[in-house]
Structure formats: structure tokens, C-alpha cells
Design an enzyme around this catalytic site. Structure first.
Site, PDB file in Angstrom:
ATOM      1  CB  THR A  39      -0.936  -0.009   1.222  1.00  0.00           C
ATOM      2  OG1 THR A  39      -1.853  -1.087   1.071  1.00  0.00           O
ATOM      3  CG2 THR A  39      -1.687   1.290   1.384  1.00  0.00           C
ATOM      4  CB  SER A  83       2.732  -7.935   1.236  1.00  0.00           C
ATOM      5  OG  SER A  83       1.658  -7.833   2.145  1.00  0.00           O
ATOM      6  CB  THR A 116       0.488  -3.937   6.341  1.00  0.00           C
ATOM      7  OG1 THR A 116      -0.785  -3.943   5.680  1.00  0.00           O
ATOM      8  CG2 THR A 116       1.100  -2.550   6.308  1.00  0.00           C
ATOM      9  CG  ASP A 117      -2.476  -7.683   3.289  1.00  0.00           C
ATOM     10  OD1 ASP A 117      -3.080  -7.883   2.219  1.00  0.00           O
ATOM     11  OD2 ASP A 117      -2.782  -6.776   4.096  1.00  0.00           O
TER      12      ASP A 117
HETATM   13  N1  ASP Z   1      -2.736  -5.401   0.753  1.00  0.00           N
HETATM   14  C1  ASP Z   1      -1.657  -4.482   1.099  1.00  0.00           C
HETATM   15  C2  ASP Z   1      -0.346  -5.270   1.137  1.00  0.00           C
HETATM   16  O1  ASP Z   1      -0.166  -6.080   1.996  1.00  0.00           O
HETATM   17  C3  ASP Z   1      -1.955  -3.860   2.411  1.00  0.00           C
HETATM   18  C4  ASP Z   1      -0.903  -2.893   2.888  1.00  0.00           C
HETATM   19  O2  ASP Z   1       0.210  -2.804   2.369  1.00  0.00           O
HETATM   20  O3  ASP Z   1      -1.214  -2.180   3.849  1.00  0.00           O
HETATM   21  O4  ASP Z   1       0.473  -5.135   0.260  1.00  0.00           O
END
Ligand code: ASP
Length: 352
Positions: A39, A83, A116-117
Site C-alpha cells: 500500500t 504483499s 502490511t498483509d
Molecule cells: N494489501 C496491502 C499489502 O499487503 C496492504 C498494505 O500494504 O497495507 O500489500
């Protein structure tokens, strides 16, 4: 004559400025930022409105005012993916890349921008496989670059500050978002939308960053280190459930899994049918690790009945302690490769 004097003064003035700039630049430490996507590097697609990978490493850095005053920044763009699409093989490449960067004596440490995932698992994988002990900070964002208040730039600024700080030199790999610093081993993502999503529960934060300073609370857990194998063995991760007939465990065994992690209930308990399937896996020489979905305290050899932790451990199952199932899978992959499948040796990596 007067004009000549002015020209000489001007040249001297410029020379002083150039020396000062070079000196202050040379004074700054060097931090490498390795980008992988997520993200933090996404923007809203004007056609669909959905977040898409759209921000390069260079753009990420330029969106952080004042970063150049804290450190000399070098950027390495490894990939640009959400991710949720990450794999252990990409993390292995990331680990090699970060180690290569940290081998440079002038580099103080690294920041990894990541989705973050799966950030908690990616950070844990690097914590296990990096040769270097220099600080590495995983950072991401819960709001993309098109949001009304993106959190990525401040997170990057804090991550670089942390890498350069004395307080952070022995923490190894951390996950740092929204000013809170978590160890790679204990951190979990706890909120699917809120910026304060990463947490380490009762084990607590390592510290936090405020006003450009790192405040230290705790030491990091002792790091286990394992070599990166040329090929990562196939380890399946399953969650058991009420009425589970054990067929997924048997399927994994019959389809070549070298290890199986089962996220069980309570202190590491499974039902009788899953217990039989686990014994079938062990009979085939497969390493089986039991973890639990219960957030604190983890697995214990507490119950001697069928499928209880004590019975399972007696029958050759490895209890995963308070590691999450997803992290236990990564540790099991590396341990199987290092110990060539010897379960008695693999078990030593999971001791509390
Ligand atoms: N779906 C995104 C990821 O994990 C969520 C994020 O980065 O906050 O790449």
C-alpha cells in the site's frame, strides 16, 4: 581592482559552501531503502478507484521531506507487488539483497518497504536468514499515496531515524509503523484498516519514536539464525476446526509435503481424526508442528488424551510454543533444509 577583489571573495564563498555541503553530506550515515511494494507504494487507479502499484522507490523517498538531512539514502527496487502475493522465494531473494547492501561498511542499516498483509512473516523470515546484525526496519502503510492523509512518508522518516539511532543497533529486524517498534518475532497485524495495526501483545513494543528520537523499552528476543537453502522445502500450513476429519492432513502427506504446520485449538489440541492423520504423517517421516490460534501463551503438553499436546508430543509432534502458525511454517522450512528432515534436530529450533 575592486571587481577582482569581489570575484575572489565570491569564489572563496562558493568554495566554503561546497566544502561545508560535502562535509555535512559525508557526516551523514548511509541507509539503504529496499522497496518491494504494498500500500505504501500504491495509488488509486483513476479508472477503477482501486489501489494499484504506482509509486517507485525514488517517488517514495521524494515524498518524505527532510529525509536527506537525516541520512544519505540509497534505493534498491526489488519488486512492486501487493504483499498478499509474496512468497518465501521472494523473501529469500530479499534477504540476499539486503545482506549484500549491508555488507558495505559505509551502510548503517536498511529499511524495507513492504505490504502490511504479510509483513510480520517477511520480517521474521529475514530475522532468521540475514547474516548481518545491522538494523533492518520493515515499514509500510495502511493508507495509500492517494489517501487524504497517507501514513507512508512519516513511517519511512521514522524507520530511517531508527536505523541511524544508537538505541536501535541491537534489535535486528523490526516492524515499525505509526511510531511503534515491534520485534519481527513477536509482531502480528491486528487491524485490517487502522494505522495502529502492528502489535506484540503482552510481550510489548521494543520502543517507539517521537520527535525524531527513539525511546527504548525492551531488548529484542534472541535471534535464531539459519542458512538460506538453495531450495525451500514444501511445508503446508493448515488450520483445524470442529468436525475436521483429518483429510487435508492426509492430502498434504500424499502430495509431497516435507513438513506440516497445524494451527490447533486451546493449548495445542486436535480432535481424534486429526490425531490419527497426524500419526499417519509422522509414520511417513514428515515433521509436524502444532501451533495454536490462541494469541497468548501458545502450545503446552497439557493434555494426555487423544490429540492433546502431551500425547502429540510423545508421538513425535513438535509443539510450536507461542509462534504464530504462519511464522512456524517459515522456521520449519529452514530447519528441515538445514537438518535434512531430522525431526529430533528440527525440534531444537522450537524450544521456548
Ligand atoms: N494489501 C496491502 C499489502 O499487503 C496492504 C498494505 O500494504 O497495507 O500489500
Amino acid at each position: 581592482m575592486k571587481a577582482m577583489r569581489y570575484i575572489i571573495l565570491l569564489i572563496c564563498g562558493i568554495a566554503v559552501l561546497v566544502v561545508f555541503a560535502a562535509y555535512s553530506h559525508a557526516e551523514l550515515q548511509t541507509v539503504v531503502i529496499v522497496t518491494t511494494g504494498g500500500t505504501i507504494a500504491e495509488k488509486a487507479d483513476p479508472k477503477t478507484g482501486g489501489a494499484v502499484p504506482a509509486v517507485s522507490g525514488k517517488d517514495l523517498i521524494e515524498a518524505v521531506p527532510g529525509l536527506g538531512k537525516i541520512a544519505n539514502i540509497e534505493v534498491v527496487n526489488l519488486c512492486n507487488i501487493d504483499s498478499s502475493q509474496m512468497t518465501p522465494e521472494i523473501w529469500a531473494k530479499l534477504s540476499q539483497t539486503v545482506d549484500e547492501c549491508l555488507a558495505d561498511p559505509k551502510v548503517r542499516g536498511a529499511v524495507v518497504t513492504h505490504g502490511t498483509d504479510t509483513m510480520a512473516e517477511g520480517a521474521y523470515f529475514l530475522g532468521l536468514t540475514l547474516k548481518s546484525d545491522k538494523p533492518v526496519v520493515f515499514v509500510g502503510a495502511m493508507r495509500d499515496a492517494s489517501d487524504v492523509s497517507p501514513d507512508g512518508p512519516a513511517n519511512i522518516l521514522n524507520a530511517v531515524t531508527q536505523v541511524c539511532s544508537e538505541e536501535a543497533q541491537d534489535w535486528g529486524v523490526t516492524v515499525t509503523l505509526n511510531e511503534y517498534i515491534n520485534s519481527a518475532r513477536n509482531v502480528v497485524k491486528t487491524n485490517s484498516t487502522n494505522v495502529q495495526t502492528f502489535d506484540s501483545g503482552e510481550k510489548g513494543y521494543l520502543g517507539y519514536i517521537a520527535m525524531g528520537k527513539v525511546v527504548r523499552y525492551n531488548d529484542a528476543p534472541t535471534r535464531q539464525k539459519l542458512p538460506l537453502p538453495s531450495n525451500l522445502p514444501d511445508v503446508t500450513f493448515l488450520s483445524t476446526f470442529a468436525g475436521d476429519d483429518g483429510s487435508l492432513v492426509r492430502f498434504a502427506v500424499d502430495h509431497g509435503a516435507k513438513g506440516i504446520v497445524i494451527d490447533a485449538v486451546g493449548a495445542g489440541n486436535v480432535n481424534a481424526k486429526v490425531y490419527e492423520a497426524v500419526k499417519y504423517a509422522i509414520s511417513k517421516g514428515i515433521a509436524v508442528v502444532i501451533t495454536t490460534r490462541v494469541y497468548h501463551s501458545g502450545t503446552w503438553p497439557m493434555y494426555g488424551d487423544q490429540g492433546g499436546g502431551e500425547t502429540l508430543e510423545r508421538d513425535g509432534v513438535i509443539l510450536g510454543g507461542d509462534l504464530t502458525g504462519a511464522k512456524a511454517r517459515l522456521l520449519l522450512m529452514l530447519a528441515i533444509a538445514k537438518e535434512k528432515g531430522d525431526v529430533s534436530k528440527i525440534k531444537t529450533y522450537f524450544k521456548r
